[in-house]
Design a protein around this motif. Structure first.
Motif, PDB file in Angstrom:
ATOM      1  N   VAL A 116       0.848  -1.203   0.000  1.00  0.00           N
ATOM      2  CA  VAL A 116       0.000   0.000   0.000  1.00  0.00           C
ATOM      3  C   VAL A 116       0.877   1.244   0.000  1.00  0.00           C
ATOM      4  CG1 VAL A 116      -1.628   1.340   1.379  1.00  0.00           C
ATOM      5  CG2 VAL A 116      -2.004  -1.093   1.025  1.00  0.00           C
ATOM      6  N   ILE A 117       1.888   1.257   0.849  1.00  0.00           N
ATOM      7  CA  ILE A 117       2.793   2.410   0.902  1.00  0.00           C
ATOM      8  C   ILE A 117       3.527   2.578  -0.428  1.00  0.00           C
ATOM      9  CG2 ILE A 117       4.879   3.306   2.012  1.00  0.00           C
ATOM     10  CD1 ILE A 117       3.845   1.912   4.599  1.00  0.00           C
ATOM     11  N   THR A 118       4.011   1.480  -1.001  1.00  0.00           N
ATOM     12  CA  THR A 118       4.717   1.548  -2.283  1.00  0.00           C
ATOM     13  C   THR A 118       3.791   2.040  -3.392  1.00  0.00           C
ATOM     14  OG1 THR A 118       6.167  -0.254  -1.627  1.00  0.00           O
ATOM     15  CG2 THR A 118       6.019   0.205  -3.983  1.00  0.00           C
ATOM     16  N   PHE A 119       2.554   1.552  -3.418  1.00  0.00           N
ATOM     17  CA  PHE A 119       1.599   1.989  -4.441  1.00  0.00           C
ATOM     18  C   PHE A 119       1.339   3.484  -4.334  1.00  0.00           C
ATOM     19  CE2 PHE A 119      -2.808   2.943  -5.570  1.00  0.00           C
ATOM     20  CZ  PHE A 119      -2.759   2.655  -6.918  1.00  0.00           C
ATOM     21  N   TYR A 120       1.138   3.992  -3.128  1.00  0.00           N
ATOM     22  CA  TYR A 120       0.886   5.428  -2.969  1.00  0.00           C
ATOM     23  C   TYR A 120       2.103   6.255  -3.359  1.00  0.00           C
ATOM     24  CZ  TYR A 120      -3.547   4.601  -0.607  1.00  0.00           C
ATOM     25  OH  TYR A 120      -4.816   4.246  -0.319  1.00  0.00           O
ATOM     26  N   MET A 121       3.296   5.792  -3.013  1.00  0.00           N
ATOM     27  CA  MET A 121       4.502   6.538  -3.393  1.00  0.00           C
ATOM     28  C   MET A 121       4.702   6.506  -4.901  1.00  0.00           C
ATOM     29  SD  MET A 121       7.061   5.458  -0.310  1.00  0.00           S
ATOM     30  CE  MET A 121       8.486   6.050  -1.158  1.00  0.00           C
ATOM     31  N   ARG A 122       4.492   5.345  -5.522  1.00  0.00           N
ATOM     32  CA  ARG A 122       4.705   5.189  -6.959  1.00  0.00           C
ATOM     33  C   ARG A 122       3.672   5.988  -7.753  1.00  0.00           C
ATOM     34  NH1 ARG A 122       6.775   5.468 -11.152  1.00  0.00           N
ATOM     35  NH2 ARG A 122       6.931   3.845 -12.694  1.00  0.00           N
ATOM     36  N   SER A 123       2.451   6.049  -7.226  1.00  0.00           N
ATOM     37  CA  SER A 123       1.381   6.783  -7.901  1.00  0.00           C
ATOM     38  C   SER A 123       1.401   8.270  -7.557  1.00  0.00           C
ATOM     39  CB  SER A 123       0.021   6.208  -7.512  1.00  0.00           C
ATOM     40  OG  SER A 123      -0.061   4.867  -7.871  1.00  0.00           O
ATOM     41  N   LYS A 124       2.277   8.656  -6.652  1.00  0.00           N
ATOM     42  CA  LYS A 124       2.383  10.041  -6.190  1.00  0.00           C
ATOM     43  C   LYS A 124       1.062  10.527  -5.610  1.00  0.00           C
ATOM     44  CE  LYS A 124       6.041  10.975  -9.412  1.00  0.00           C
ATOM     45  NZ  LYS A 124       6.395  11.492 -10.688  1.00  0.00           N
ATOM     46  N   ILE A 125       0.444   9.669  -4.807  1.00  0.00           N
ATOM     47  CA  ILE A 125      -0.780  10.025  -4.110  1.00  0.00           C
ATOM     48  C   ILE A 125      -0.389  10.329  -2.666  1.00  0.00           C
ATOM     49  CG2 ILE A 125      -3.067   9.264  -3.404  1.00  0.00           C
ATOM     50  CD1 ILE A 125      -3.050   7.337  -5.738  1.00  0.00           C
ATOM     51  N   TRP A 126      -0.271  11.595  -2.354  1.00  0.00           N
ATOM     52  CA  TRP A 126       0.124  12.011  -1.022  1.00  0.00           C
ATOM     53  C   TRP A 126      -1.109  12.469  -0.259  1.00  0.00           C
ATOM     54  CZ3 TRP A 126       4.655  10.116  -1.265  1.00  0.00           C
ATOM     55  CH2 TRP A 126       5.449  10.275  -2.393  1.00  0.00           C
ATOM     56  N   PRO A 127      -1.044  12.461   1.067  1.00  0.00           N
ATOM     57  CA  PRO A 127      -2.163  13.013   1.830  1.00  0.00           C
ATOM     58  C   PRO A 127      -2.378  14.491   1.488  1.00  0.00           C
ATOM     59  CG  PRO A 127      -0.718  11.766   3.263  1.00  0.00           C
ATOM     60  CD  PRO A 127      -0.044  11.861   1.942  1.00  0.00           C
ATOM     61  N   PHE A 128      -3.617  14.879   1.368  1.00  0.00           N
ATOM     62  CA  PHE A 128      -4.035  16.249   1.082  1.00  0.00           C
ATOM     63  C   PHE A 128      -3.620  16.736  -0.301  1.00  0.00           C
ATOM     64  CE2 PHE A 128      -3.114  15.902   5.678  1.00  0.00           C
ATOM     65  CZ  PHE A 128      -4.417  15.922   6.131  1.00  0.00           C
ATOM     66  N   LYS A 129      -3.320  15.833  -1.199  1.00  0.00           N
ATOM     67  CA  LYS A 129      -2.964  16.218  -2.558  1.00  0.00           C
ATOM     68  C   LYS A 129      -4.230  16.547  -3.345  1.00  0.00           C
ATOM     69  CE  LYS A 129      -0.565  14.842  -6.659  1.00  0.00           C
ATOM     70  NZ  LYS A 129      -0.326  13.790  -7.573  1.00  0.00           N
ATOM     71  N   LYS A 130      -4.164  17.600  -4.118  1.00  0.00           N
ATOM     72  CA  LYS A 130      -5.318  17.995  -4.923  1.00  0.00           C
ATOM     73  C   LYS A 130      -5.451  17.059  -6.120  1.00  0.00           C
ATOM     74  CE  LYS A 130      -5.461  22.789  -3.645  1.00  0.00           C
ATOM     75  NZ  LYS A 130      -6.612  22.957  -2.848  1.00  0.00           N
ATOM     76  N   ALA A 131      -6.677  16.842  -6.543  1.00  0.00           N
ATOM     77  CA  ALA A 131      -6.950  15.972  -7.683  1.00  0.00           C
ATOM     78  C   ALA A 131      -6.398  16.594  -8.964  1.00  0.00           C
ATOM     79  CB  ALA A 131      -8.443  15.738  -7.823  1.00  0.00           C
ATOM     80  N   GLU A 132      -5.919  15.736  -9.860  1.00  0.00           N
ATOM     81  CA  GLU A 132      -5.342  16.217 -11.107  1.00  0.00           C
ATOM     82  C   GLU A 132      -6.206  15.901 -12.318  1.00  0.00           C
ATOM     83  OE1 GLU A 132      -1.444  14.603 -11.457  1.00  0.00           O
ATOM     84  OE2 GLU A 132      -0.689  15.700  -9.737  1.00  0.00           O
ATOM     85  N   ASN A 133      -7.420  15.401 -12.093  1.00  0.00           N
ATOM     86  CA  ASN A 133      -8.247  15.066 -13.245  1.00  0.00           C
ATOM     87  C   ASN A 133      -8.737  16.338 -13.925  1.00  0.00           C
ATOM     88  OD1 ASN A 133      -9.777  15.544 -10.977  1.00  0.00           O
ATOM     89  ND2 ASN A 133     -11.494  14.332 -11.690  1.00  0.00           N
ATOM     90  N   PRO A 134      -8.698  16.392 -15.244  1.00  0.00           N
ATOM     91  CA  PRO A 134      -9.026  17.618 -15.963  1.00  0.00           C
ATOM     92  C   PRO A 134     -10.518  17.923 -16.000  1.00  0.00           C
ATOM     93  CG  PRO A 134      -8.540  15.878 -17.500  1.00  0.00           C
ATOM     94  CD  PRO A 134      -8.259  15.338 -16.137  1.00  0.00           C
ATOM     95  N   ASP A 135     -11.347  16.931 -15.821  1.00  0.00           N
ATOM     96  CA  ASP A 135     -12.796  17.110 -15.908  1.00  0.00           C
ATOM     97  C   ASP A 135     -13.424  16.334 -14.757  1.00  0.00           C
ATOM     98  OD1 ASP A 135     -15.498  17.163 -16.589  1.00  0.00           O
ATOM     99  OD2 ASP A 135     -15.057  17.144 -18.731  1.00  0.00           O
ATOM    100  N   PRO A 136     -14.244  16.980 -13.935  1.00  0.00           N
ATOM    101  CA  PRO A 136     -14.824  16.268 -12.786  1.00  0.00           C
ATOM    102  C   PRO A 136     -15.727  15.101 -13.191  1.00  0.00           C
ATOM    103  CG  PRO A 136     -15.466  18.593 -12.778  1.00  0.00           C
ATOM    104  CD  PRO A 136     -14.581  18.388 -13.938  1.00  0.00           C
ATOM    105  N   ARG A 137     -16.193  15.072 -14.413  1.00  0.00           N
ATOM    106  CA  ARG A 137     -17.042  13.969 -14.869  1.00  0.00           C
ATOM    107  C   ARG A 137     -16.261  12.662 -15.000  1.00  0.00           C
ATOM    108  NH1 ARG A 137     -19.436  16.473 -20.187  1.00  0.00           N
ATOM    109  NH2 ARG A 137     -17.261  17.091 -20.291  1.00  0.00           N
ATOM    110  N   THR A 138     -14.929  12.749 -15.041  1.00  0.00           N
ATOM    111  CA  THR A 138     -14.137  11.527 -15.171  1.00  0.00           C
ATOM    112  C   THR A 138     -14.103  10.715 -13.882  1.00  0.00           C
ATOM    113  OG1 THR A 138     -12.083  12.684 -14.620  1.00  0.00           O
ATOM    114  CG2 THR A 138     -12.653  12.488 -16.959  1.00  0.00           C
ATOM    115  N   THR A 139     -14.656  11.243 -12.801  1.00  0.00           N
ATOM    116  CA  THR A 139     -14.762  10.470 -11.572  1.00  0.00           C
ATOM    117  C   THR A 139     -16.115   9.788 -11.458  1.00  0.00           C
ATOM    118  OG1 THR A 139     -15.576  12.359 -10.316  1.00  0.00           O
ATOM    119  CG2 THR A 139     -13.194  12.016 -10.349  1.00  0.00           C
ATOM    120  N   ASP A 140     -16.982  10.013 -12.442  1.00  0.00           N
ATOM    121  CA  ASP A 140     -18.338   9.468 -12.368  1.00  0.00           C
ATOM    122  C   ASP A 140     -18.647   8.531 -13.534  1.00  0.00           C
ATOM    123  OD1 ASP A 140     -20.903   9.061 -11.488  1.00  0.00           O
ATOM    124  OD2 ASP A 140     -21.682  10.883 -12.398  1.00  0.00           O
ATOM    125  N   ASP A 141     -18.820   9.094 -14.742  1.00  0.00           N
ATOM    126  CA  ASP A 141     -19.282   8.263 -15.852  1.00  0.00           C
ATOM    127  C   ASP A 141     -18.676   8.618 -17.203  1.00  0.00           C
ATOM    128  OD1 ASP A 141     -20.543  10.678 -16.108  1.00  0.00           O
ATOM    129  OD2 ASP A 141     -22.510   9.850 -16.568  1.00  0.00           O
TER     130      ASP A 141
END
Length: 173
Positions: A116-141
């Motif tokens: 889990v720690i390796t996956f988060y480090m490799r994916s660069k998902i840090w606590p309190f990191k802002k989302a980088e998706n360009p369109d909020p619809r990409t989190t839904d459908d």
């Protein structure tokens, strides 16, 4: 300076997979795909290298097994040997059947938590990191495919991407 990209929005995951294959087939570069869920075969269609996370998981499991063996040998054999139920603890190998559950649990514990720690480090998902998706619809459908323009003709590229079935196409500088 960031390169120009074209963001294409799709409504169907099968359409995204076919579009990525067509875009790569025409020697355009798909820099990123944003999807609300994993799409089987998308990594191969994008030309991504296989992951090495399974190797790290195996190494983390070996680390957990080693820690378990060393810990039990020190605690139960060297530091404080006890005669439990008439069975003396003078040798690690004589008592190995009783240690197997602990070795298994620590192997799984180390592999799971360190992965889990390796996956988060490799994916660069840090606590309190802002989302980088360009369109909020990409989190839904919806699905977003980013294609680098580089030295290609913008109009021809936009037309080609629309022909792959994109519902929306935007040029981002």
């Amino acid at each position: 300076m960031a390169a120009k990209v074209i963001q294409a929005i799709y409504n169907d995951d099968d359409l995204v997979l076919q579009a990525v294959k067509q875009i790569n087939g025409e020697n355009y570069y798909v820099s990123e795909v944003f999807s609300p869920f994993p799409i089987h075969g998308l990594d191969k269609a994008m030309g991504l290298a296989p992951t090495r996370l399974a190797i790290t998981s195996f190494l983390y499991g070996l680390t957990g097994l080693t820690v378990a063996i060393l810990m039990m040998n020190f605690i139960m054999i060297q530091d404080w040997p006890q005669n439990i139920g008439g069975k003396p603890s003078f040798s690690f190998f004589d008592n190995m059947p009783t240690f197997i559950p602990i070795m298994f649990e620590l192997t799984v514990f180390f592999a799971a938590h360190l992965m889990v720690i390796t996956f988060y480090m490799r994916s660069k998902i840090w606590p309190f990191k802002k989302a980088e998706n360009p369109d909020p619809r990409t989190t839904d459908d919806h699905f977003c495919v980013e294609v680098e323009v580089a030295n290609h003709n913008e109009e021809a590229l936009v037309k080609f991407i629309k022909d792959t079935g994109a519902s929306e196409v935007k040029l981002i500088d």
